[in-house]
Design an enzyme around this catalytic site. Structure first.
Site: not given
Ligand SMILES: *Cc1c(COP(=O)(O)O)cnc(C)c1O
Length: 387
Positions: A52, A104, A176, A201
């Protein structure tokens, strides 16, 4: 102001961080599938005690994202939201965060339903409008949190200006960077303190894992995030760390194809009378075009568009043969979704429509299939959906 430069990142994608195994010469970092590490005497070990707190496969990935974002420290988490939860845990009861108003959905839910219970408040503003950001700042505000481009309307916020406002008021600035990745945009270079990714993504890129990453420059901030990563425990496991390193190696070639395909699909959509509006930051008519050009390599591969009223979107979605109707984005396969009934369904209809998210709005994550196949599939389906 300088234009975005992308030298060296192609090499870093392959060789960045720890990219091989010193003990055997293996060209890939092994999957260290272990929870613990032997010690010769109490506290005497080879840098790892418990997975961890640290794992060599995860460490390789963490160094890689730090290098790609041009930061000094990286952190890997079990999901994008685990990364965001950990970063938000920097704040305490009484603190406030200024957030983009089309952040998001999962981030909004986390702020609204979880962190407010611990006394961390948020204010949503249109961060494309810097005056709105300035006017939301008060003594309690401790951070500005943005997404650029935003989702699903691909609004653009001036990253350098947000960083400057944050520094002027002593706030932490957070971006982000999921929609663009460091291949297209690197917020730390523009003065931002913390970059977050849903690596699920584009970074992973193959719709086969869930992961989150964080990168920072500042040592003190890194120590606080490192402490929280271990204390909260939402870490990425060794196998997914390996898969993510593997995905990142092809980010450059994938992104080049994603973007050129998106530009082609946009040019085909622009010819159609059925399409009322296209939201794509690479289009000269996009209100954020100049700012995006200053801070990013291109307009990415997410495209939203609005159909004229005389269409049945259910017919459109069921007529598609190549493009998959699904949430998520950034994988090699093209994905389409309907914000009004899927990703943004929880927003009341009136508020949703006022924000520009009508029933005719469609969001497309353009994949790396043949550009003409994607565009033909979409256009055939649009034509079939005419009422
Ligand atoms: C999908 C997404 C998230 C969340 O991420 P997860 O891997 O699904 O927990 C956060 N910010 C953006 C812009 C996203 O597209």
């Amino acid at each position: 102001m300088s234009e975005f430069k992308n030298s060296q990142i192609l090499t870093k994608l392959i060789h960045g961080g720890i990219s091989k195994d010193e003990s055997t010469g293996a060209v890939n970092v092994p999957i260290y599938q272990t929870s613990t590490y032997g010690q010769s005497l109490p506290g005497k070990h080879k840098g790892y005690e418990y997975s961890r707190s640290g794992n060599p496969t995860r460490k390789a990935l963490e160094e890689l994202i730090a290098e790609l974002e041009n930061g000094n420290y990286g952190f890997a988490f079990a999901s994008g939201l685990a990364a965001i939860s950990t970063v938000l845990s920097l704040f305490e009861s009484g603190d406030e965060i200024v957030v983009s108003n089309d952040v998001y959905g999962g981030t909004f839910r986390l702020l609204d339903k979880v962190f407010t219970r611990f006394g961390v408040k948020y204010t949503q503003v249109n961060t494309s409008n810097l005056a709105e950001v300035e006017s939301a700042i008060n003594d309690k505000v401790k951070a500005i949190y943005i997404e650029t481009p935003s989702n699903p309307l691909l609004g653009i916020t001036d990253i350098e200006a947000i960083a400057a406002i944050a520094h002027e008021h002593g706030l932490i600035s957070i971006v982000d960077n999921t929609f663009y990745t460091p291949y297209i945009q690197r917020p730390l270079e523009l003065g931002i303190d913390i970059v977050i990714h849903s690596a699920t993504k584009y970074l992973g890129g193959h719709s086969d894992l869930i992961a989150g990453l964080v990168a920072v420059k500042d040592k003190k901030l890194a120590e606080r995030i490192g402490f929280l990563q271990n204390a909260i425990g939402g870490i990425l496991e060794p196998f997914d760390s390996f898969l993510l390193i593997r995905g990142i190696k092809t980010l450059g070639v994938r992104m080049d194809r994603h973007v050129s395909n998106a530009e082609y699909v946009v040019s085909r959509l622009a010819e159609m009378e059925d399409v009322k509006k296209i939201y794509y930051p690479g289009l000269k008519t996009h209100p954020g075009y100049d700012i995006n050009k200053k801070q990013a390599a291109n307009g990415g591969a997410m495209v939203s568009f609005e159909l004229t009223d005389n269409h049945n979107t259910d017919v459109l979605f069921s007529s598609l043969k190549i493009i998959t109707l699904a949430e998520s984005l950034g994988g090699v396969e093209s994905l389409i979704e309907h914000p009004a009934s899927m990703t943004h369904a929880s927003i009341p209809k009136e508020i949703r429509e006022a924000a520009g998210l009508g029933d005719g709005l469609i969001r497309l994550s353009v994949g790396i299939e043949d550009a003409k196949d994607i565009a033909d599939d979409l256009i055939d389906a649009i034509i079939k959906s005419r009422i």
